[in-house]
Motif scaffolding. Structure first.
Motif, PDB file in Angstrom:
ATOM      1  N   LEU A 161       1.195  25.173  23.316  1.00 25.88           N
ATOM      2  CA  LEU A 161      -0.233  25.090  22.996  1.00 25.88           C
ATOM      3  C   LEU A 161      -0.470  25.659  21.603  1.00 25.88           C
ATOM      4  N   SER A 162      -1.076  24.877  20.724  1.00 22.91           N
ATOM      5  CA  SER A 162      -1.224  25.296  19.327  1.00 22.91           C
ATOM      6  C   SER A 162      -2.585  25.906  19.019  1.00 22.91           C
ATOM      7  N   VAL A 163      -3.600  25.633  19.845  1.00 21.12           N
ATOM      8  CA  VAL A 163      -4.940  26.141  19.556  1.00 21.12           C
ATOM      9  C   VAL A 163      -5.648  26.375  20.887  1.00 21.12           C
ATOM     10  N   GLY A 164      -6.358  27.524  20.984  1.00 17.62           N
ATOM     11  CA  GLY A 164      -7.093  27.837  22.196  1.00 17.62           C
ATOM     12  C   GLY A 164      -8.455  27.181  22.229  1.00 17.62           C
ATOM     13  N   ALA A 165      -9.105  27.253  23.397  1.00 18.15           N
ATOM     14  CA  ALA A 165     -10.405  26.602  23.568  1.00 18.15           C
ATOM     15  C   ALA A 165     -11.478  27.223  22.680  1.00 18.15           C
ATOM     16  N   PHE A 166     -11.362  28.519  22.377  1.00 14.25           N
ATOM     17  CA  PHE A 166     -12.361  29.207  21.556  1.00 14.25           C
ATOM     18  C   PHE A 166     -11.759  29.719  20.253  1.00 14.25           C
ATOM     19  N   GLN A 167     -10.713  29.068  19.774  1.00 17.99           N
ATOM     20  CA  GLN A 167     -10.067  29.478  18.532  1.00 17.99           C
ATOM     21  C   GLN A 167     -10.626  28.668  17.364  1.00 17.99           C
ATOM     22  N   TYR A 168     -11.058  29.361  16.326  1.00 18.61           N
ATOM     23  CA  TYR A 168     -11.616  28.698  15.155  1.00 18.61           C
ATOM     24  C   TYR A 168     -10.904  29.089  13.864  1.00 18.61           C
ATOM     25  N   GLU A 169      -9.864  29.906  13.982  1.00 18.80           N
ATOM     26  CA  GLU A 169      -9.096  30.316  12.817  1.00 18.80           C
ATOM     27  C   GLU A 169      -7.645  29.884  12.991  1.00 18.80           C
ATOM     28  N   LEU A 193      -6.254  27.116  11.997  1.00 20.81           N
ATOM     29  CA  LEU A 193      -6.116  25.701  12.339  1.00 20.81           C
ATOM     30  C   LEU A 193      -5.259  24.948  11.337  1.00 20.81           C
ATOM     31  N   HIS A 194      -5.179  25.460  10.104  1.00 22.39           N
ATOM     32  CA  HIS A 194      -4.413  24.764   9.072  1.00 22.39           C
ATOM     33  C   HIS A 194      -2.932  24.706   9.429  1.00 22.39           C
ATOM     34  N   HIS A 195      -2.445  25.825   9.936  1.00 20.61           N
ATOM     35  CA  HIS A 195      -1.026  25.879  10.296  1.00 20.61           C
ATOM     36  C   HIS A 195      -0.875  26.835  11.472  1.00 20.61           C
ATOM     37  N   PRO A 196      -0.556  26.312  12.662  1.00 24.85           N
ATOM     38  CA  PRO A 196      -0.456  27.191  13.838  1.00 24.85           C
ATOM     39  C   PRO A 196       0.742  28.115  13.748  1.00 24.85           C
ATOM     40  N   LYS A 197       0.735  29.107  14.595  1.00 24.81           N
ATOM     41  CA  LYS A 197       1.840  30.053  14.648  1.00 24.81           C
ATOM     42  C   LYS A 197       3.119  29.335  15.051  1.00 24.81           C
ATOM     43  N   GLN A 198       4.210  29.634  14.345  1.00 22.75           N
ATOM     44  CA  GLN A 198       5.478  28.973  14.627  1.00 22.75           C
ATOM     45  C   GLN A 198       6.091  29.518  15.910  1.00 22.75           C
ATOM     46  N   VAL A 199       6.658  28.624  16.696  1.00 19.77           N
ATOM     47  CA  VAL A 199       7.311  28.992  17.946  1.00 19.77           C
ATOM     48  C   VAL A 199       8.680  28.334  17.988  1.00 19.77           C
ATOM     49  N   GLY A 200       9.558  28.854  18.853  1.00 19.97           N
ATOM     50  CA  GLY A 200      10.909  28.308  18.931  1.00 19.97           C
ATOM     51  C   GLY A 200      11.656  28.526  17.630  1.00 19.97           C
ATOM     52  N   ASP A 201      12.523  27.592  17.291  1.00 17.50           N
ATOM     53  CA  ASP A 201      13.271  27.688  16.034  1.00 17.50           C
ATOM     54  C   ASP A 201      12.874  26.582  15.071  1.00 17.50           C
ATOM     55  N   VAL A 202      11.642  26.086  15.204  1.00 13.58           N
ATOM     56  CA  VAL A 202      11.126  25.048  14.310  1.00 13.58           C
ATOM     57  C   VAL A 202      10.383  25.724  13.172  1.00 13.58           C
ATOM     58  N   ASN A 203      10.866  25.544  11.962  1.00 21.58           N
ATOM     59  CA  ASN A 203      10.256  26.151  10.779  1.00 21.58           C
ATOM     60  C   ASN A 203       9.649  25.062   9.914  1.00 21.58           C
ATOM     61  N   ALA A 204       8.333  25.042   9.846  1.00 25.94           N
ATOM     62  CA  ALA A 204       7.621  24.067   9.019  1.00 25.94           C
ATOM     63  C   ALA A 204       6.999  24.779   7.830  1.00 25.94           C
ATOM     64  N   SER A 205       7.127  24.186   6.662  1.00 27.27           N
ATOM     65  CA  SER A 205       6.582  24.788   5.452  1.00 27.27           C
ATOM     66  C   SER A 205       5.058  24.672   5.446  1.00 27.27           C
ATOM     67  N   GLU A 206       4.371  25.792   5.201  1.00 31.37           N
ATOM     68  CA  GLU A 206       2.918  25.775   5.129  1.00 31.37           C
ATOM     69  C   GLU A 206       2.426  25.211   3.806  1.00 31.37           C
ATOM     70  N   HIS A 207       3.293  25.172   2.815  1.00 30.58           N
ATOM     71  CA  HIS A 207       2.888  24.703   1.486  1.00 30.58           C
ATOM     72  C   HIS A 207       3.924  23.713   0.964  1.00 30.58           C
ATOM     73  N   PRO A 208       3.858  22.455   1.395  1.00 29.73           N
ATOM     74  CA  PRO A 208       4.840  21.463   0.929  1.00 29.73           C
ATOM     75  C   PRO A 208       4.790  21.224  -0.569  1.00 29.73           C
ATOM     76  N   GLU A 209       3.652  21.532  -1.190  1.00 35.65           N
ATOM     77  CA  GLU A 209       3.561  21.343  -2.640  1.00 35.65           C
ATOM     78  C   GLU A 209       4.500  22.274  -3.393  1.00 35.65           C
ATOM     79  N   ALA A 210       4.970  23.334  -2.738  1.00 31.86           N
ATOM     80  CA  ALA A 210       5.896  24.257  -3.390  1.00 31.86           C
ATOM     81  C   ALA A 210       7.269  23.638  -3.593  1.00 31.86           C
ATOM     82  N   HIS A 211       7.545  22.516  -2.925  1.00 33.78           N
ATOM     83  CA  HIS A 211       8.860  21.883  -3.020  1.00 33.78           C
ATOM     84  C   HIS A 211       8.809  20.566  -3.798  1.00 33.78           C
TER      85      HIS A 211
END
Length: 552
Positions: free
Chosen positions: A496-504, A506-524
């Motif tokens: 679950l990436s976002v709760g029913a009453f979550q409003y912050e 949203l741009h990039h959810p908390k990372q879970v497992g061993d999946v690492n996604a770049s929050e700023h692709p423009e840096a590459h």
């Protein structure tokens, strides 16, 4: 008095009747909610295959010690090449295809939150206003005013009790789909790591071949000078000179072909590490000098937990099982609750309580006859589930085959490489002796050329086999899962990436497992950087010098 008492008793009975009806309605709603635990999906367990206790292939292997029972997640460090380590780290952090796979996992997590929202009531506000003017010449106006102002404000609420767990099964399917995307990401990362290591080993193999060709060309140039001297003193026919020239030019042509192949391989490494090929260069080495890794093979039962593609196939099978429950739920009644309350008035008179309005109710839909639509869907879902079980079994068997193939290749290529190393030493000695005999006027140049060609061919073949051996090590590591484990998958709750009453966040959810996604692709997006500064293994290595015999 009797009349008043009778009227009071009637009012009391009416109040008790209304209370009883409301109590019954509330009890019914609670009962409907409680029925949400009625899961129509079949009980699910992954298949339990009967597998051999040990590998039964043709490749002999040593049983790993307990300390070496598993591969490290950074398995490429087993080759002891600092430059390869740096390239792998850069590829994992910046490769576009891998980052895209990570984003697909995040999208799958968002679908979990979207499906879960149907379990909760939906609330909304509705407001509207209008100012209308009619034509004075409108027919049948009947003296109505020319202008009318209307406003309305309402609150809307709707909820569907999940009696047959159709919504819950959709949520579970999406959670399992997110886990499947996490496994696909792990497989994409492992494939990237293996492809980069394979290309890098191939590049070093080309380096070793280029060094051998250059050394042989230098030797052939000196042999050509010897032949010219022999021809000058009438000690050799002109045919020997033609043969020496042909041998030299043929070897130079082969060198150009290997150099082109090296450039193409270097370009492939550049793209994998997020670099433009034109600005990327890896310094060549003289010899193939990797450390031979010790690869623990384990047992087949453990392989089921270490292969991301097997985990992905199992999660797909779990989703198909949940789809059966959704198809079954379509045969049962469905309920929905709706409420609507607000104000509506002409002009600005909303403060008047008389202008309030409300509506609430429940709806039930019972399928009676649909021409077989639901039965066809249920039949399809069962067939789809059986298909995923078949595909899962095929994936497992393919994994076993890949490991068996890898064990066979590494063992046989290692033996072949050892035999070729002995052949190279023998050919080098033969080349030295034949050239010495030719210079002394005892042997023929045809014998010298024959031994030189055998020497070059055996040296190149030995490098090719050694390259294939190291690449087979990479392939075997990939087939064993590359140190990955199914425990690395995110749990069902973590998807679950976002709760029913979550409003912050949203741009990039908390990372879970061993999946690492770049929050700023423009840096590459800077593609001009060169290869890492680390020194590759074999940088200071030297080729064994060719015996020159009596040549000047």
């Amino acid at each position: 008095m009797i009349s008043d008492r009778s009227s009071s008793m009637k009012k009391t009975r009416r109040r008790l009747g209304r209370l009883a009806r409301r109590t019954a309605l509330g009890g019914s709603l609670l009962a409907l909610t409680g029925l949400g635990a009625c899961d129509l999906a079949p009980h699910y367990e992954p298949p339990h295959f009967v597998v051999p206790d040990s590998w039964q292939g043709q490749a002999p292997f040593a049983v790993a010690q307990p300390a070496d029972a598993t591969l490290p997640s950074d398995w490429w460090t087993l080759f002891h090449d600092p430059l390869l380590n740096e390239l792998e780290d850069r590829a994992i952090a910046e490769n576009g295809d891998l980052q895209a796979a990570a984003e697909r996992f995040l999208q799958a997590r968002s679908l979990v939150a979207k499906a879960r929202a149907d379990l909760l009531p939906h609330l909304s506000l509705d407001a509207g206003g209008s100012d209308n003017k009619q034509s004075a010449d409108r027919l049948f106006r009947n003296g109505a005013t020319l202008t009318q102002t209307q406003e309305e404000y309402a609150g809307l609420a709707s909820w569907e009790p999940d009696i047959w767990s159709a919504i819950r099964n959709r949520v579970r399917m999406n959670r399992q789909a997110a886990q499947q995307e996490a496994a696909r990401f792990a497989m994409a990362r492992l494939s990237l790591e293996a492809e980069l290591a394979t290309d890098y080993i191939q590049l070093r193999g080309y380096d070793a071949q280029i060094a051998i060709y250059q050394q042989s060309i230098a030797y052939y140039n000196r042999a050509l000078d010897v032949t010219r001297t022999q021809l000058q003193y009438k000690a050799a026919p002109r045919l020997d000179l033609a043969r020496a020239e042909a041998q030299l030019y043929t070897t130079q042509a082969a060198l150009y072909d290997i150099q082109a192949a090296r450039e193409v391989t270097e370009h492939a490494i550049a793209v994998l590490t997020n670099s433009a090929p034109s600005s990327f260069h890896i310094d060549p080495v003289k010899a193939l000098d990797f450390h031979q890794p010790n690869i623990p093979a384990g047992v087949p039962s453990g392989l089921l937990q270490r292969r991301p593609d097997i985990a992905s196939a199992e999660r797909e099978m779990a989703q198909a099982n949940r789809a059966i429950g959704i198809a079954r739920a379509a045969f049962y009644p469905h309920f929905s609750l709706n409420a609507d309350a607000g104000f509506e008035a002409n002009g600005f008179k909303l403060a008047n309580l008389a202008n309030s309005l409300w509506t609430y109710g429940a709806r039930m839909n019972i399928p009676l006859f649909d021409g077989g639509v639901h039965r066809a869907e249920l039949q399809r879902s069962w067939s789809a589930y059986r298909e995923t079980r078949d595909q899962y079994r095929t994936t497992v068997l393919s994994a076993f085959r890949e490991v068996e193939d890898g064990l066979s290749r590494t063992n046989r290529l290692n033996l072949e490489n050892q035999a070729l190393e002995k052949a190279v030493n023998a050919n080098l000695e033969t080349q030295n002796m034949t050239m010495t005999l030719y210079q002394g006027g005892v042997g023929t140049y045809l014998d010298a050329i024959f031994s030189q060609e055998n020497t070059l061919h055996s040296r190149i073949t030995q490098v090719e086999v050694a390259t294939r051996l190291y690449q087979a090590d990479v392939s075997l590591i990939r087939s064993l899962g590359g140190g990955w484990d199914s425990k690395n998958l995110p749990t069902m709750a973590e998807t679950l990436s976002v709760g029913a009453f979550q409003y912050e966040g949203l741009h990039h959810p908390k990372q879970v497992g061993d999946v690492n996604a770049s929050e700023h692709p423009e840096a590459h997006e800077d593609l001009t950087h060169d290869a890492p500064d680390a020194v590759g293994r074999g940088t200071n290595a030297h080729l064994k010098p060719l015996p020159i015999g009596a040549m000047p």
